[in-house]
Design a protein around this motif. Structure first.
Motif, mmCIF file in Angstrom:
data_model
loop_
_atom_site.group_PDB
_atom_site.id
_atom_site.type_symbol
_atom_site.label_atom_id
_atom_site.label_comp_id
_atom_site.label_asym_id
_atom_site.label_seq_id
_atom_site.Cartn_x
_atom_site.Cartn_y
_atom_site.Cartn_z
ATOM 1 N N LYS A 152 0.837 -1.204 0.000
ATOM 2 C CA LYS A 152 0.000 0.000 0.000
ATOM 3 C C LYS A 152 0.874 1.258 0.000
ATOM 4 C CE LYS A 152 -3.739 2.226 2.561
ATOM 5 N NZ LYS A 152 -4.591 2.165 3.750
ATOM 6 N N SER A 153 1.926 1.241 0.811
ATOM 7 C CA SER A 153 2.840 2.385 0.856
ATOM 8 C C SER A 153 3.549 2.574 -0.477
ATOM 9 C CB SER A 153 3.882 2.194 1.959
ATOM 10 O OG SER A 153 3.271 2.169 3.219
ATOM 11 N N ALA A 154 3.985 1.468 -1.076
ATOM 12 C CA ALA A 154 4.693 1.546 -2.354
ATOM 13 C C ALA A 154 3.778 2.060 -3.457
ATOM 14 C CB ALA A 154 5.254 0.177 -2.731
ATOM 15 N N ASP A 155 2.509 1.661 -3.422
ATOM 16 C CA ASP A 155 1.563 2.096 -4.445
ATOM 17 C C ASP A 155 1.327 3.604 -4.412
ATOM 18 O OD1 ASP A 155 1.303 -0.489 -5.341
ATOM 19 O OD2 ASP A 155 -0.591 -0.864 -4.287
ATOM 20 N N GLN A 156 1.561 4.216 -3.270
ATOM 21 C CA GLN A 156 1.334 5.655 -3.134
ATOM 22 C C GLN A 156 2.541 6.485 -3.558
ATOM 23 O OE1 GLN A 156 0.149 6.127 0.944
ATOM 24 N NE2 GLN A 156 -1.838 5.150 0.624
ATOM 25 N N LEU A 157 3.666 5.825 -3.817
ATOM 26 C CA LEU A 157 4.879 6.541 -4.194
ATOM 27 C C LEU A 157 5.055 6.565 -5.708
ATOM 28 C CD1 LEU A 157 7.408 5.076 -1.608
ATOM 29 C CD2 LEU A 157 6.414 7.361 -1.596
ATOM 30 N N PRO A 158 5.695 7.612 -6.207
ATOM 31 C CA PRO A 158 6.026 7.624 -7.634
ATOM 32 C C PRO A 158 7.171 6.644 -7.889
ATOM 33 C CG PRO A 158 6.959 9.543 -6.558
ATOM 34 C CD PRO A 158 6.120 8.830 -5.525
ATOM 35 N N PRO A 159 7.332 6.202 -9.135
ATOM 36 C CA PRO A 159 8.446 5.301 -9.442
ATOM 37 C C PRO A 159 9.771 5.922 -8.997
ATOM 38 C CG PRO A 159 6.969 5.459 -11.310
ATOM 39 C CD PRO A 159 6.512 6.488 -10.307
ATOM 40 N N GLY A 160 10.618 5.092 -8.422
ATOM 41 C CA GLY A 160 11.910 5.579 -7.961
ATOM 42 C C GLY A 160 12.538 4.619 -6.973
ATOM 43 N N VAL A 161 13.620 5.058 -6.388
ATOM 44 C CA VAL A 161 14.405 4.218 -5.490
ATOM 45 C C VAL A 161 13.607 3.821 -4.251
ATOM 46 C CG1 VAL A 161 16.460 4.153 -4.025
ATOM 47 C CG2 VAL A 161 16.587 5.183 -6.287
ATOM 48 N N GLU A 162 12.936 4.776 -3.634
ATOM 49 C CA GLU A 162 12.199 4.476 -2.404
ATOM 50 C C GLU A 162 11.105 3.432 -2.655
ATOM 51 O OE1 GLU A 162 9.941 6.811 1.250
ATOM 52 O OE2 GLU A 162 10.736 7.950 -0.442
ATOM 53 N N ARG A 163 10.407 3.583 -3.772
ATOM 54 C CA ARG A 163 9.355 2.620 -4.114
ATOM 55 C C ARG A 163 9.952 1.232 -4.357
ATOM 56 N NH1 ARG A 163 4.308 3.189 -8.089
ATOM 57 N NH2 ARG A 163 3.784 0.991 -8.199
ATOM 58 N N GLU A 164 11.073 1.180 -5.059
ATOM 59 C CA GLU A 164 11.713 -0.108 -5.332
ATOM 60 C C GLU A 164 12.170 -0.793 -4.047
ATOM 61 O OE1 GLU A 164 11.811 -1.943 -8.099
ATOM 62 O OE2 GLU A 164 10.478 -0.373 -8.836
ATOM 63 N N LEU A 165 12.650 -0.012 -3.083
ATOM 64 C CA LEU A 165 13.054 -0.596 -1.805
ATOM 65 C C LEU A 165 11.854 -1.195 -1.072
ATOM 66 C CD1 LEU A 165 15.652 2.042 -0.547
ATOM 67 C CD2 LEU A 165 16.104 -0.281 -1.351
ATOM 68 N N LEU A 166 10.725 -0.502 -1.117
ATOM 69 C CA LEU A 166 9.512 -1.047 -0.493
ATOM 70 C C LEU A 166 9.053 -2.317 -1.209
ATOM 71 C CD1 LEU A 166 7.414 2.135 0.359
ATOM 72 C CD2 LEU A 166 8.583 0.606 1.939
ATOM 73 N N MET A 167 9.119 -2.310 -2.537
ATOM 74 C CA MET A 167 8.709 -3.492 -3.297
ATOM 75 C C MET A 167 9.639 -4.678 -3.007
ATOM 76 S SD MET A 167 5.926 -2.756 -4.663
ATOM 77 C CE MET A 167 5.759 -4.274 -5.576
#
Length: 79
Positions: free
Chosen positions: A27-42
């Protein structure tokens, strides 16, 4: 004498906690734009899902390891 370990009495099973963690991270990753932080959550979502598969595998004596376990490889570090 040394310090005593803190003991925690969990009210939910290990699998339930992993499922909840994976859902919250997704859910947190889905709210982020593509990028490093999102990839770390995924990456953490995938780790929780793999932990669930491993836990299922270990719960059944004599079972073969999950197919995904053989394909596991180190993911590159995201800096």
């Amino acid at each position: 004498m040394g310090q005593q370990r803190r003991r925690i009495k969990h009210t939910t099973s290990f699998q339930e906690r992993l499922l909840q963690q994976a859902a919250e991270l997704q859910k947190s990753a889905d709210q982020l734009p593509p990028g490093v932080e999102r990839e770390l959550l995924m990456k953490r979502v995938r780790q929780a899902e793999m932990a669930l598969k491993i836990d299922d595998w270990l719960a059944v004596p004599g079972s073969a390891p999950p197919a995904a376990l053989g394909a596991m490889k180190r993911e590159p570090n995201v800096s």
